[in-house]
Design a protein around this motif. Structure first.
Motif, PDB file in Angstrom:
ATOM      1  N   LYS A 404      67.709  44.300  41.536  1.00  0.00           N
ATOM      2  CA  LYS A 404      67.118  44.876  42.747  1.00  0.00           C
ATOM      3  C   LYS A 404      65.614  44.629  42.777  1.00  0.00           C
ATOM      4  O   LYS A 404      65.038  44.313  43.815  1.00  0.00           O
ATOM      5  N   GLN A 405      64.958  44.772  41.637  1.00  0.00           N
ATOM      6  CA  GLN A 405      63.511  44.510  41.586  1.00  0.00           C
ATOM      7  C   GLN A 405      63.200  43.065  41.994  1.00  0.00           C
ATOM      8  O   GLN A 405      62.258  42.804  42.739  1.00  0.00           O
ATOM      9  N   VAL A 406      64.035  42.143  41.497  1.00  0.00           N
ATOM     10  CA  VAL A 406      63.816  40.719  41.818  1.00  0.00           C
ATOM     11  C   VAL A 406      63.976  40.500  43.318  1.00  0.00           C
ATOM     12  O   VAL A 406      63.138  39.846  43.955  1.00  0.00           O
ATOM     13  N   LYS A 407      65.044  41.051  43.884  1.00  0.00           N
ATOM     14  CA  LYS A 407      65.315  40.850  45.317  1.00  0.00           C
ATOM     15  C   LYS A 407      64.204  41.435  46.167  1.00  0.00           C
ATOM     16  O   LYS A 407      63.749  40.832  47.140  1.00  0.00           O
ATOM     17  N   ASP A 408      63.770  42.662  45.802  1.00  0.00           N
ATOM     18  CA  ASP A 408      62.703  43.314  46.576  1.00  0.00           C
ATOM     19  C   ASP A 408      61.433  42.479  46.527  1.00  0.00           C
ATOM     20  O   ASP A 408      60.692  42.380  47.517  1.00  0.00           O
ATOM     21  N   CYS A 409      61.168  41.887  45.392  1.00  0.00           N
ATOM     22  CA  CYS A 409      59.965  41.057  45.255  1.00  0.00           C
ATOM     23  C   CYS A 409      60.089  39.780  46.077  1.00  0.00           C
ATOM     24  O   CYS A 409      59.145  39.392  46.770  1.00  0.00           O
ATOM     25  N   LEU A 410      61.262  39.137  46.001  1.00  0.00           N
ATOM     26  CA  LEU A 410      61.447  37.876  46.728  1.00  0.00           C
ATOM     27  C   LEU A 410      61.426  38.082  48.245  1.00  0.00           C
ATOM     28  O   LEU A 410      60.933  37.247  48.992  1.00  0.00           O
ATOM     29  N   ILE A 411      61.978  39.208  48.704  1.00  0.00           N
ATOM     30  CA  ILE A 411      62.108  39.428  50.147  1.00  0.00           C
ATOM     31  C   ILE A 411      60.854  40.106  50.714  1.00  0.00           C
ATOM     32  O   ILE A 411      60.325  39.676  51.749  1.00  0.00           O
ATOM     33  N   GLN A 412      60.363  41.156  50.042  1.00  0.00           N
ATOM     34  CA  GLN A 412      59.279  41.969  50.613  1.00  0.00           C
ATOM     35  C   GLN A 412      57.957  41.863  49.840  1.00  0.00           C
ATOM     36  O   GLN A 412      56.950  42.439  50.245  1.00  0.00           O
ATOM     37  N   ILE A 414      57.350  43.138  46.857  1.00  0.00           N
ATOM     38  CA  ILE A 414      57.111  44.369  46.099  1.00  0.00           C
ATOM     39  C   ILE A 414      57.084  44.016  44.609  1.00  0.00           C
ATOM     40  O   ILE A 414      58.070  43.516  44.060  1.00  0.00           O
ATOM     41  N   THR A 415      55.944  44.311  43.960  1.00  0.00           N
ATOM     42  CA  THR A 415      55.778  43.907  42.552  1.00  0.00           C
ATOM     43  C   THR A 415      55.783  45.078  41.582  1.00  0.00           C
ATOM     44  O   THR A 415      55.658  44.882  40.375  1.00  0.00           O
ATOM     45  N   GLU A 416      55.911  46.312  42.087  1.00  0.00           N
ATOM     46  CA  GLU A 416      55.879  47.470  41.207  1.00  0.00           C
ATOM     47  C   GLU A 416      56.993  47.376  40.158  1.00  0.00           C
ATOM     48  O   GLU A 416      58.146  47.107  40.498  1.00  0.00           O
ATOM     49  N   GLY A 417      56.624  47.614  38.893  1.00  0.00           N
ATOM     50  CA  GLY A 417      57.594  47.629  37.804  1.00  0.00           C
ATOM     51  C   GLY A 417      57.846  46.270  37.193  1.00  0.00           C
ATOM     52  O   GLY A 417      58.614  46.156  36.230  1.00  0.00           O
ATOM     53  N   ILE A 418      57.252  45.221  37.752  1.00  0.00           N
ATOM     54  CA  ILE A 418      57.465  43.872  37.217  1.00  0.00           C
ATOM     55  C   ILE A 418      56.245  43.468  36.394  1.00  0.00           C
ATOM     56  O   ILE A 418      55.109  43.615  36.845  1.00  0.00           O
ATOM     57  N   ARG A 419      56.512  42.934  35.193  1.00  0.00           N
ATOM     58  CA  ARG A 419      55.411  42.491  34.332  1.00  0.00           C
ATOM     59  C   ARG A 419      55.072  41.033  34.631  1.00  0.00           C
ATOM     60  O   ARG A 419      55.968  40.166  34.631  1.00  0.00           O
ATOM     61  N   PHE A 420      53.839  40.776  34.959  1.00  0.00           N
ATOM     62  CA  PHE A 420      53.369  39.414  35.221  1.00  0.00           C
ATOM     63  C   PHE A 420      52.425  38.976  34.102  1.00  0.00           C
ATOM     64  O   PHE A 420      51.742  39.800  33.472  1.00  0.00           O
ATOM     65  N   GLU A 426      50.798  37.854  40.097  1.00  0.00           N
ATOM     66  CA  GLU A 426      51.181  39.041  40.867  1.00  0.00           C
ATOM     67  C   GLU A 426      50.762  38.909  42.327  1.00  0.00           C
ATOM     68  O   GLU A 426      51.501  39.265  43.243  1.00  0.00           O
ATOM     69  N   ARG A 427      49.524  38.367  42.537  1.00  0.00           N
ATOM     70  CA  ARG A 427      49.084  38.170  43.932  1.00  0.00           C
ATOM     71  C   ARG A 427      49.989  37.161  44.652  1.00  0.00           C
ATOM     72  O   ARG A 427      50.321  37.317  45.825  1.00  0.00           O
ATOM     73  N   ALA A 428      50.373  36.121  43.949  1.00  0.00           N
ATOM     74  CA  ALA A 428      51.264  35.107  44.549  1.00  0.00           C
ATOM     75  C   ALA A 428      52.629  35.722  44.873  1.00  0.00           C
ATOM     76  O   ALA A 428      53.247  35.424  45.905  1.00  0.00           O
ATOM     77  N   ALA A 429      53.115  36.599  43.960  1.00  0.00           N
ATOM     78  CA  ALA A 429      54.421  37.234  44.172  1.00  0.00           C
ATOM     79  C   ALA A 429      54.410  38.133  45.397  1.00  0.00           C
ATOM     80  O   ALA A 429      55.408  38.255  46.110  1.00  0.00           O
ATOM     81  N   LYS A 430      53.286  38.814  45.644  1.00  0.00           N
ATOM     82  CA  LYS A 430      53.203  39.691  46.812  1.00  0.00           C
ATOM     83  C   LYS A 430      53.278  38.925  48.132  1.00  0.00           C
ATOM     84  O   LYS A 430      53.565  39.509  49.177  1.00  0.00           O
ATOM     85  N   LYS A 431      53.012  37.635  48.080  1.00  0.00           N
ATOM     86  CA  LYS A 431      53.055  36.828  49.308  1.00  0.00           C
ATOM     87  C   LYS A 431      54.461  36.251  49.600  1.00  0.00           C
ATOM     88  O   LYS A 431      54.667  35.624  50.632  1.00  0.00           O
ATOM     89  N   LEU A 432      55.392  36.432  48.671  1.00  0.00           N
ATOM     90  CA  LEU A 432      56.745  35.885  48.880  1.00  0.00           C
ATOM     91  C   LEU A 432      57.436  36.595  50.053  1.00  0.00           C
ATOM     92  O   LEU A 432      57.294  37.800  50.210  1.00  0.00           O
ATOM     93  N   ALA A 433      58.210  35.814  50.854  1.00  0.00           N
ATOM     94  CA  ALA A 433      58.909  36.395  52.024  1.00  0.00           C
ATOM     95  C   ALA A 433      60.207  35.630  52.307  1.00  0.00           C
ATOM     96  O   ALA A 433      60.423  35.078  53.384  1.00  0.00           O
ATOM     97  N   PHE A 434      61.063  35.596  51.285  1.00  0.00           N
ATOM     98  CA  PHE A 434      62.373  34.980  51.469  1.00  0.00           C
ATOM     99  C   PHE A 434      63.289  35.932  52.271  1.00  0.00           C
ATOM    100  O   PHE A 434      63.071  37.147  52.268  1.00  0.00           O
ATOM    101  N   THR A 435      64.312  35.362  52.903  1.00  0.00           N
ATOM    102  CA  THR A 435      65.295  36.206  53.615  1.00  0.00           C
ATOM    103  C   THR A 435      66.316  36.727  52.615  1.00  0.00           C
ATOM    104  O   THR A 435      66.389  36.260  51.462  1.00  0.00           O
ATOM    105  N   GLU A 436      67.112  37.680  53.056  1.00  0.00           N
ATOM    106  CA  GLU A 436      68.173  38.247  52.212  1.00  0.00           C
ATOM    107  C   GLU A 436      69.098  37.154  51.693  1.00  0.00           C
ATOM    108  O   GLU A 436      69.445  37.100  50.510  1.00  0.00           O
ATOM    109  N   ARG A 437      69.539  36.277  52.620  1.00  0.00           N
ATOM    110  CA  ARG A 437      70.471  35.208  52.254  1.00  0.00           C
ATOM    111  C   ARG A 437      69.815  34.223  51.279  1.00  0.00           C
ATOM    112  O   ARG A 437      70.438  33.749  50.329  1.00  0.00           O
ATOM    113  N   GLN A 438      68.512  33.898  51.514  1.00  0.00           N
ATOM    114  CA  GLN A 438      67.801  32.975  50.630  1.00  0.00           C
ATOM    115  C   GLN A 438      67.619  33.574  49.244  1.00  0.00           C
ATOM    116  O   GLN A 438      67.793  32.886  48.224  1.00  0.00           O
TER     117      GLN A 438
END
Length: 745
Positions: A404-412, A414-420, A426-438
């Motif tokens: 769930k953490q991975v999906k939330d990060c990829l779609i929205q 959200i980086t809370e709880g993830i160690r970078f 972490e800044r790059a991860a916050k910019k990710l915006a994949f769709t649910e299907r992707q």
């Protein structure tokens, strides 16, 4: 709990219930749908075979299994109707395009029934699978609940050809029936393509492609000029003849060989045809036929009629067309369910409904395909984007605690709880915006997909997906593009499954048969109260006079060259040639007069029968229930037509009495209310048969004539009226058009 009683008229409940029942039979049982040309039982049987996987390239399955499965899931109306529908769809001699491949005894063209369903096997034909049931998985038709809502069945099959025309249809509903002849597949598809290219084409224009019916039994349609009217109105009569060839037999004998029969002759009518030919010989209608044999086999029809040497073969052929079912009519009534209601359709309307249905099916198909390609495009773009940031995605996967953490990060993002490893990641991860299907596809992606060649394959696949999307959008948004796709499919169907026409269509002159003059002789005509008729010679009658007089309702002497005139309560006169009435022994039952004339015992009642010569030599008295009366000269009934209007009737009036008036002197009329009126026959004027007549008796309100009598002066005539004897001759003489005398009882 208090009962809630609803009071209503019994007649209203019966009317509503009967209408509901009638509509159920019409829509859900007896009539085909114009879109796929199938009745519900046919559609359900084919779909069940498709569901069971009984394909054309797989083994046959027992028909009992198919019937049982269909009945249990979709058609709870008895196994016999399902099996009968299955058998008919497998019979090449009934269907222009068999839809079921039967294995075992599925009956014969001569009327032999199919073996029991436990012995026979079946599977789908290739065309059924590829043309009738294709694309069922692409949401091309609506599915509806079955009878107990435990299964779902297609409301209509996505048939790509006008099956209503190709295979025809027949069915009897409540108050209506359908009868559509089969047509040639290639011609029908040419007509559909012509309509798609020019939807203003007329029925006459369509008939340049669709020449007429194409029956699986061959034969010849002989009224070509009448077909246009039939196809424009949707109803009419198609005249068809069997194909007869003249061959030379042994010792100079001539053979009439029937190689093709009318479509209406299949089944028991082949045996009836053989009996009719034998009857022509037995009744001395012809002496030129020596023998008849049915040499038909699996290779085709071959009925051989052997003629004596020197016989006129052409004249005998015409006699067969005139006297037997070798020439017959196919009553066409192109009735089908269109837009949920029964409608008689023209040829153009059937094709129009079919084309509209094809566009609907194609639209739903390509919408489904487009949606799938768009989903694929979304996933492919996500994977390509993931390849560019694969190191970041791996870092997110390694630093996350759960999926769930991975999906939330990829779609929205959200980086809370993830160690970078770094703040930059972490800044790059916050910019990710994949769709649910992707995101789901990325998580399911295997590591070997990161190989360079796999990435190249993904890019090529993406190009194909984009091309498919562009193509599908063009088809959906452009009428011509969709039309071209449908036309291409129809052309492929024609190329693979088309076959030459079997039935010839032409204008043929009416068969003229010159009957040989028969030896004129006197016979006795007998008709019993059930309408069975026969003729016997005078000597036979004299030996059985008492029995014949007791059993016969109508009995008279006439010449065998004469005609019998039959007058009915509907004001009609039917004529029958005495020669056509069976001649034989006194104990023979005879033939119903219905079979010898246009008389219909279910619709009318015989009031008088006599020979034409006796009718011509006299005058006839006509009396109706409303009291109208007239005399007509017998010569007016010497006509060539088999049925004529013998008198004119007004409104709901019916004939009550017809009889010879010449030897009589008085007329007695008796009304329902007990009034008797006696007057001189001379008061009744002579009128034409087309006239209504004059009033014979002045009737009271709600009164009508019940009986009528013609009397001679010198003989007494007594009747029993309400248990009281009334001597008609002793009634007071009055004038016509008076009320008469009431008999007190």
């Amino acid at each position: 709990m208090q009962d809630n009683i609803i009071r209503t008229e019994y007649s209203e409940i019966m009317q509503k219930s009967y209408i509901d029942y009638a509509m159920s039979v019409i829509i859900a049982r007896a009539l085909p749908d114009v879109r796929d040309g199938l009745k519900p039982v046919q559609r359900r049987t084919l779909y069940d075979m498709y569901e069971l996987g009984i394909r054309y390239d797989r083994p046959y399955r027992k028909c009992a299994r198919i019937v049982g499965d269909t009945m249990g899931k979709y058609h709870p109306h008895g196994d016999s109707s399902i099996y009968e529908a299955l058998v008919v769809m497998a019979q090449e001699f009934k269907k222009g395009l068999p839809l079921v491949d039967g294995h075992g005894n599925f009956g014969s063209i001569e009327g032999d029934g199919a073996a029991a369903m436990r012995y026979t096997e079946a599977r789908l034909e290739k065309i059924t699978q590829e043309v009738y049931l294709q694309d069922m998985d692409k949401d091309v038709v609506d599915f509806v609940p079955n009878f107990d809502e435990t299964e779902r069945e297609p409301a209509v099959l996505p048939v790509r050809i006008p099956n209503l025309l190709v295979n025809g249809a027949d069915g009897i509903a409540v108050g209506m029936a359908t009868s559509i002849p089969p047509h040639n597949l290639g011609e029908v598809l040419d007509g559909v393509i012509a309509y798609m290219k020019d939807n203003r084409i007329t029925t006459e224009g369509l008939m340049k492609y669709i020449k007429g019916p194409d029956f699986p039994t061959g034969g010849i349609v002989v009224n070509k000029d009448e077909l246009l009217q039939i196809y424009e109105t949707g109803s009419g009569k198609i005249r068809i003849r069997g194909k007869v060839e003249i061959e030379k037999g042994k010792a100079g004998k001539i053979l009439l060989v029937i190689t093709e029969i009318p479509y209406t002759m299949i089944g028991a009518n082949i045996g009836k045809f053989l009996n009719d030919v034998a009857s022509l010989v037995e009744t001395k209608k012809t002496t030129d036929i020596i023998d008849i044999s049915n040499q038909s086999s699996k290779e085709g029809i071959r009925i051989v009629i052997e003629l004596r040497k020197g016989a006129d073969a052409e004249n005998l052929m015409n006699m067969l067309y005139k006297k037997t079912r070798l020439e017959d009519t196919f009553g066409t009534n192109m009735l089908a369910v269109a837009d949920g209601r029964p409608e008689i359709l023209s040829l153009r309307q059937i094709i129009e409904y079919h084309v509209d249905f094809q566009f609907e099916v194609a639209t739903r198909k390509y919408q489904t395909l487009l949606a799938k390609e768009q989903e694929k495009k979304e996933v492919q773009e996500g994977l390509m984007k993931a390849c560019d940031v694969i190191d970041l995605i791996i870092e997110i996967l390694r630093g996350s605690k759960n999926q769930k953490q991975v999906k939330d990060c990829l779609i929205q993002g959200i980086t809370e709880g993830i160690r970078f490893k770094s703040k930059a990641s972490e800044r790059a991860a916050k910019k990710l915006a994949f769709t649910e299907r992707q995101a789901t596809a990325i998580l399911e992606m295997r590591l070997y997909k990161l190989i360079g060649l796999e990435i190249e394959a993904l890019l090529k696949e993406h190009e194909i997906t984009l091309a498919n999307i562009a193509r599908y959008e063009d088809i959906l948004n452009n009428y011509d593009s969709m039309a071209n796709v449908i036309i291409k499919e129809l052309t492929a169907v024609k190329k693979e499954y088309g076959r030459p026409r079997r039935t010839a269509v032409e204008n043929a002159a009416e068969a003229v048969y010159e009957e040989k003059k028969i030896e004129e002789t006197e016979v006795v005509f007998l008709m019993d109260r059930f309408g069975y008729t026969k003729t016997i010679d005078k000597a036979t009658y004299e030996r059985n006079r008492e029995t014949a007089d007791g059993e016969s309702k109508y009995l008279f002497t006439c010449m065998n060259t004469d005609k019998v005139c039959i007058f009915t309560d509907k004001g009609r006169m039917h004529s029958v040639k005495v020669q056509e009435v069976p001649y034989g022994r006194f104990r023979d039952k005879g033939t119903p007069v219905d079979n010898l004339s246009n008389y219909d015992s279910t619709q009318e009642r015989i009031l008088y029968a006599g020979s034409l010569e006796s009718v011509k030599a006299s005058s006839l008295m006509f009396i109706t229930k409303t009291g109208m009366i007239k005399q007509v000269a017998g010569e007016e009934f010497d006509v060539s037509k088999r049925t004529i209007a013998a008198t004119k009737l007004s409104g709901e009036d019916e004939l009550l009495f017809v009889g010879m008036s010449d030897p009589m002197e008085y007329v007695v009329l008796q009304s329902v209310n007990g009034y008797f009126l006696k007057f001189l026959k001379e008061e009744v004027p002579y009128k034409k048969k087309t006239a209504i007549g004059v009033r014979g008796m002045r009737l009271g309100e709600k009164d009508a004539l019940e009986e009528a009598y013609l009397l001679e002066n010198r003989s007494e005539y007594t009747i029993v009226y309400k248990e009281k004897e009334v001597t008609l001759n002793k009634l007071k003489l009055a004038k016509r058009d008076t009320k008469g005398t009431k008999i007190r009882v």
